[in-house]
Design a protein around this motif. Sequence first.
Motif, PDB file in Angstrom:
ATOM      1  N   CYS A 142       6.072   5.604  -8.425  1.00  9.80           N
ATOM      2  CA  CYS A 142       5.838   4.162  -8.521  1.00  9.80           C
ATOM      3  C   CYS A 142       4.821   3.918  -9.632  1.00  9.80           C
ATOM      4  O   CYS A 142       3.686   4.386  -9.568  1.00  9.80           O
ATOM      5  N   LEU A 143       5.242   3.186 -10.660  1.00 11.75           N
ATOM      6  CA  LEU A 143       4.354   2.877 -11.776  1.00 11.75           C
ATOM      7  C   LEU A 143       3.670   1.528 -11.596  1.00 11.75           C
ATOM      8  O   LEU A 143       2.538   1.340 -12.022  1.00 11.75           O
ATOM      9  N   ASP A 201       8.150  -7.687  -8.518  1.00 13.24           N
ATOM     10  CA  ASP A 201       8.287  -6.925  -9.763  1.00 13.24           C
ATOM     11  C   ASP A 201       7.893  -5.483  -9.486  1.00 13.24           C
ATOM     12  O   ASP A 201       6.785  -5.224  -9.014  1.00 13.24           O
ATOM     13  N   GLU A 202       8.817  -4.571  -9.773  1.00 13.41           N
ATOM     14  CA  GLU A 202       8.608  -3.149  -9.511  1.00 13.41           C
ATOM     15  C   GLU A 202       8.957  -2.346 -10.751  1.00 13.41           C
ATOM     16  O   GLU A 202       9.850  -2.727 -11.499  1.00 13.41           O
ATOM     17  N   GLN A 203       8.267  -1.218 -10.910  1.00 10.54           N
ATOM     18  CA  GLN A 203       8.628  -0.264 -11.955  1.00 10.54           C
ATOM     19  C   GLN A 203       8.460   1.136 -11.377  1.00 10.54           C
ATOM     20  O   GLN A 203       7.402   1.476 -10.838  1.00 10.54           O
ATOM     21  N   PHE A 204       9.517   1.929 -11.510  1.00 12.10           N
ATOM     22  CA  PHE A 204       9.507   3.319 -11.075  1.00 12.10           C
ATOM     23  C   PHE A 204       9.815   4.201 -12.271  1.00 12.10           C
ATOM     24  O   PHE A 204      10.511   3.788 -13.196  1.00 12.10           O
ATOM     25  N   GLN A 205       9.322   5.433 -12.228  1.00 18.05           N
ATOM     26  CA  GLN A 205       9.450   6.307 -13.401  1.00 18.05           C
ATOM     27  C   GLN A 205      10.874   6.747 -13.677  1.00 18.05           C
ATOM     28  O   GLN A 205      11.216   7.056 -14.812  1.00 18.05           O
ATOM     29  N   ASP A 206      11.722   6.791 -12.641  1.00 18.72           N
ATOM     30  CA  ASP A 206      13.106   7.215 -12.851  1.00 18.72           C
ATOM     31  C   ASP A 206      13.971   6.787 -11.666  1.00 18.72           C
ATOM     32  O   ASP A 206      13.473   6.264 -10.666  1.00 18.72           O
ATOM     33  N   GLU A 249       0.823  -1.213   0.000  1.00 18.09           N
ATOM     34  CA  GLU A 249       0.000   0.000   0.000  1.00 18.09           C
ATOM     35  C   GLU A 249       0.860   1.268   0.000  1.00 18.09           C
ATOM     36  O   GLU A 249       0.627   2.183  -0.801  1.00 18.09           O
ATOM     37  N   LEU A 250       1.851   1.312   0.869  1.00 17.39           N
ATOM     38  CA  LEU A 250       2.714   2.492   0.956  1.00 17.39           C
ATOM     39  C   LEU A 250       3.547   2.679  -0.309  1.00 17.39           C
ATOM     40  O   LEU A 250       3.731   3.802  -0.776  1.00 17.39           O
ATOM     41  N   THR A 251       4.045   1.585  -0.854  1.00 13.48           N
ATOM     42  CA  THR A 251       4.874   1.681  -2.055  1.00 13.48           C
ATOM     43  C   THR A 251       4.057   2.162  -3.245  1.00 13.48           C
ATOM     44  O   THR A 251       4.497   3.050  -3.986  1.00 13.48           O
ATOM     45  N   ARG A 252       2.886   1.609  -3.426  1.00 13.43           N
ATOM     46  CA  ARG A 252       2.046   2.018  -4.558  1.00 13.43           C
ATOM     47  C   ARG A 252       1.635   3.489  -4.467  1.00 13.43           C
ATOM     48  O   ARG A 252       1.339   4.107  -5.487  1.00 13.43           O
TER      49      ARG A 252
END
Length: 92
Positions: free
Chosen positions: A38-39, A55-60, A30-33
């Motif tokens: 955080c994409l 699996d994570e994706q961040f914008q930069d 919840e906190l990460t999203r």
Amino acid sequence: MSNIFLSGQLVCSDQNQAAIVARFLPLHVELTRAEQGCLSFEVKVTENPLVWQVDEQFQDAASFRLHQQRVSGSAWGRATADIARRYEVEGI
């Protein structure tokens, strides 16, 4: 600006560690999203109940680094510090 991808596994050594992951994971997700940048963020148990796919994706890179900093001082970070992580990061 380039997206950052993290993929890999969180590997528990026993059922006690798996119970820690299950206990602390919902708030961590919840906190990460909710973090800026955080994409996508998914953590799911695999067929092996001691192994979790991450699996994570961040914008930069900046948003990814801020995430890593937040996690290191969080309840999740402290509770899971001894659990093995086998991650690969792309984009940095």
